[in-house]
Scaffold this active site. Structure first.
Site, short mmCIF file in Angstrom:
data_model
loop_
_atom_site.label_atom_id
_atom_site.label_comp_id
_atom_site.label_asym_id
_atom_site.label_seq_id
_atom_site.Cartn_x
_atom_site.Cartn_y
_atom_site.Cartn_z
N ASP A 74 -3.11 -13.24 -0.54
CA ASP A 74 -3.65 -12.26 0.41
C ASP A 74 -4.28 -13.09 1.53
O ASP A 74 -5.45 -13.48 1.44
CB ASP A 74 -4.69 -11.36 -0.27
CG ASP A 74 -5.00 -10.14 0.62
OD1 ASP A 74 -5.97 -9.42 0.31
OD2 ASP A 74 -4.29 -9.93 1.62
N ASP A 125 2.40 1.64 3.32
CA ASP A 125 3.40 0.63 3.75
C ASP A 125 4.80 1.17 3.40
O ASP A 125 5.75 0.93 4.11
CB ASP A 125 3.19 -0.70 3.00
CG ASP A 125 1.90 -1.40 3.39
OD1 ASP A 125 1.52 -1.32 4.58
OD2 ASP A 125 1.27 -2.02 2.51
N GLU A 136 -9.06 -11.85 -6.61
CA GLU A 136 -8.84 -12.53 -5.32
C GLU A 136 -9.82 -13.68 -5.21
O GLU A 136 -11.03 -13.48 -5.44
CB GLU A 136 -9.01 -11.57 -4.16
CG GLU A 136 -8.93 -12.26 -2.80
CD GLU A 136 -8.58 -11.35 -1.66
OE1 GLU A 136 -7.83 -10.39 -1.85
OE2 GLU A 136 -9.08 -11.60 -0.54
N HIS A 162 0.89 -1.16 0.00
CA HIS A 162 0.00 0.00 0.00
C HIS A 162 0.92 1.21 0.00
O HIS A 162 2.08 1.12 0.42
CB HIS A 162 -0.86 0.04 1.27
CG HIS A 162 -1.78 -1.10 1.43
ND1 HIS A 162 -1.65 -2.04 2.43
CD2 HIS A 162 -2.83 -1.49 0.69
CE1 HIS A 162 -2.60 -2.95 2.33
NE2 HIS A 162 -3.34 -2.64 1.28
N HIS A 185 -12.84 -12.97 -2.94
CA HIS A 185 -13.78 -11.96 -3.45
C HIS A 185 -14.73 -12.55 -4.48
O HIS A 185 -15.91 -12.23 -4.51
CB HIS A 185 -13.01 -10.79 -4.06
CG HIS A 185 -12.16 -10.05 -3.10
ND1 HIS A 185 -11.40 -8.95 -3.45
CD2 HIS A 185 -11.91 -10.25 -1.77
CE1 HIS A 185 -10.74 -8.50 -2.39
NE2 HIS A 185 -11.03 -9.27 -1.36
N ASP A 236 -14.69 -11.41 4.84
CA ASP A 236 -13.57 -11.85 4.01
C ASP A 236 -12.53 -12.53 4.91
O ASP A 236 -11.88 -11.88 5.72
CB ASP A 236 -12.96 -10.59 3.35
CG ASP A 236 -11.89 -10.93 2.32
OD1 ASP A 236 -11.43 -10.00 1.66
OD2 ASP A 236 -11.53 -12.12 2.20
N ASP A 251 -9.80 -14.49 4.06
CA ASP A 251 -8.39 -14.56 3.63
C ASP A 251 -7.70 -15.81 4.20
O ASP A 251 -6.57 -15.75 4.70
CB ASP A 251 -7.62 -13.32 4.09
CG ASP A 251 -8.04 -12.07 3.31
OD1 ASP A 251 -7.90 -10.96 3.85
OD2 ASP A 251 -8.52 -12.21 2.15
N GLU A 283 -9.14 -4.40 -8.49
CA GLU A 283 -9.36 -5.60 -7.67
C GLU A 283 -10.81 -5.59 -7.19
O GLU A 283 -11.15 -4.91 -6.23
CB GLU A 283 -8.43 -5.64 -6.47
CG GLU A 283 -8.64 -6.90 -5.62
CD GLU A 283 -7.78 -6.95 -4.40
OE1 GLU A 283 -6.87 -6.12 -4.24
OE2 GLU A 283 -8.02 -7.84 -3.56
C1 XLS Z 1 -8.43 -6.65 -0.34
C2 XLS Z 1 -7.22 -6.04 -0.91
C3 XLS Z 1 -6.35 -5.57 0.14
C4 XLS Z 1 -5.05 -5.07 -0.34
C5 XLS Z 1 -5.03 -4.37 -1.67
O1 XLS Z 1 -8.50 -7.89 -0.32
O2 XLS Z 1 -6.45 -7.01 -1.60
O3 XLS Z 1 -6.09 -6.68 0.99
O4 XLS Z 1 -4.75 -4.23 0.68
O5 XLS Z 1 -5.53 -3.10 -1.54
MG MG Z 2 -6.89 -8.83 -1.61
#
Ligand code: XLS
Ligand code: MG
Length: 347
Positions: free
Chosen positions: A286, A55, A213, A52, A216, A251, A253, A177
């Site tokens: 992710d 980051d 993703e 990001h 998602h 979500d 992940d 995304e």
């Molecule tokens: C959401 C996005 C986020 C990342 C990219 O899943 O991938 O995790 O920060 O912006």
């Molecule tokens: Mg993501």
């Protein structure tokens, strides 16, 4: 079907190593500083780092442009010294008070301008860290109630933002995304189909593509591998976030393959069979580690996700294509189904 075999490269974002806080509980592990995280990448088998903007440049909103550029140069040298490549960078347009009503689709012109200015600064950071891929996860582009925004005007605002960024830098590529919800109850641009539709209407379609993703797509009630196939057909799958998701809820992940190995197998298969990775694309993750995981082993989800990808790649590459084709020609899909299952469980 590509005839040569890809050598896959893997990436993850530093937020994938985290302290275990969730909406119902505080952190449970001491943080790893960014400098410590960068040390871990190559040993874990990763050479791509996802960013990001903040980051790279913490407290970015409080700094001048030259201070931002200076910090970006420091990070560029740091990742170079660790043999890492900046795969993508995303403006974090979901935490600021100025994006509580959306970033590009806020009802406030001033807030839309903030989102555009922050995204342009993110592109400038991309140039310093030698990254050509700007990810737009449109986290807050949506509404809490339909009547608070115009869903058609919102598309126009998002497209305007994409065109401003294309204009700002002649080489940057934009990777949308998509995600259908969370943090918004319903988000705009929920699937890769919506994203690619936007790409074709942008001022430079060849520089607008997508990042898919797994979770998602699942949250949208869709099959990740088919979503990837759609984007691959359009030659617009420029990155992925592989993970897993156990049903329609927040979500998660989860580590790649940890819920549904058949679904993971088909994601690897569609990438392999369409030459993903042959033009430098990374296999991005992710993934969040379980809250219960002790700090000193809180990177196992990265190791297991990468290894699961490679294990399933072996399964894709050892599938007997002649046997598969015989089942297809006989229209014996039950036989094919069982053959795949047998192959996956190794009997
Ligand atoms: C959401 C996005 C986020 C990342 C990219 O899943 O991938 O995790 O920060 O912006
Ligand atoms: Mg993501």
């Amino acid at each position: 079907m590509s005839d040569s075999l890809a050598e896959y490269r893997f990436s993850f974002g530093p937020w994938n190593i985290h302290e275990g806080a969730d909406p119902f509980g505080p952190p449970v592990r001491a943080s790893y500083h960014f400098d410590e995280k960068v040390e871990l990448y190559r040993d874990l088998g990763f050479e791509g780092i996802q960013f990001h903007d903040d980051d790279v440049v913490p407290n970015i909103d409080e700094l001048t442009h030259s201070q931002i550029m200076e910090r970006a140069k420091v990070v560029k040298e740091q990742i170079d010294n660790h043999g890492l490549v900046a795969e993508v960078i995303a403006p974090r347009l979901w935490e600021s008070y100025q994006t509580i009503d959306g970033a590009f689709t806020s009802n406030s012109e001033k807030e839309r301008q903030y989102a555009l200015d922050r995204s342009k600064r993110c592109v400038d950071i991309a140039n310093v860290i030698d990254c050509k891929n700007l990810v737009l996860w449109l986290a807050r582009e949506g509404t809490y109630i339909r009547e608070s925004k115009s869903s058609s005007d919102a598309v126009g605002h998002i497209l305007d933002a994409i065109n401003v960024l294309l204009e700002h830098d002649p080489e940057i590529r934009i990777l949308i995304e998509p995600k259908p919800n969370e943090p918004m109850d319903i988000a705009y641009i929920p699937t890769i189909g919506h994203a690619i539709g936007l790409a074709y209407t942008s001022d430079d379609p060849k520089r607008v593509g997508g990042l898919i993703e797994s979770a998602h797509a699942i949250l949208a009630g869709l099959e990740p591998s088919d979503e990837m196939g759609y984007a691959l057909y359009h030659k617009k799958l420029w990155s992925v976030h592989l993970n897993d998701q156990n049903g329609l809820k927040f979500d998660q992940d989860k580590a790649f393959g940890s819920v549904n190995i058949r679904r993971a197998f088909n994601q690897v298969r569609v990438l392999e069979e369409n030459g993903y990775g042959m033009n430098g694309e990374f296999v991005g993750l992710d993934v969040k580690v379980m809250r219960t995981q002790p700090r000193e082993i809180s990177t196992k989800h990265l190791l297991s996700s990468r290894k699961t990808f490679l294990n399933l790649l072996e399964k894709v590459r050892t599938l007997d294509k002649k046997t598969e084709q015989e089942f297809i020609e006989a229209r014996d899909y039950e036989g094919l189904d069982f053959y795949i299952l047998q192959h996956l469980i190794g009997v």
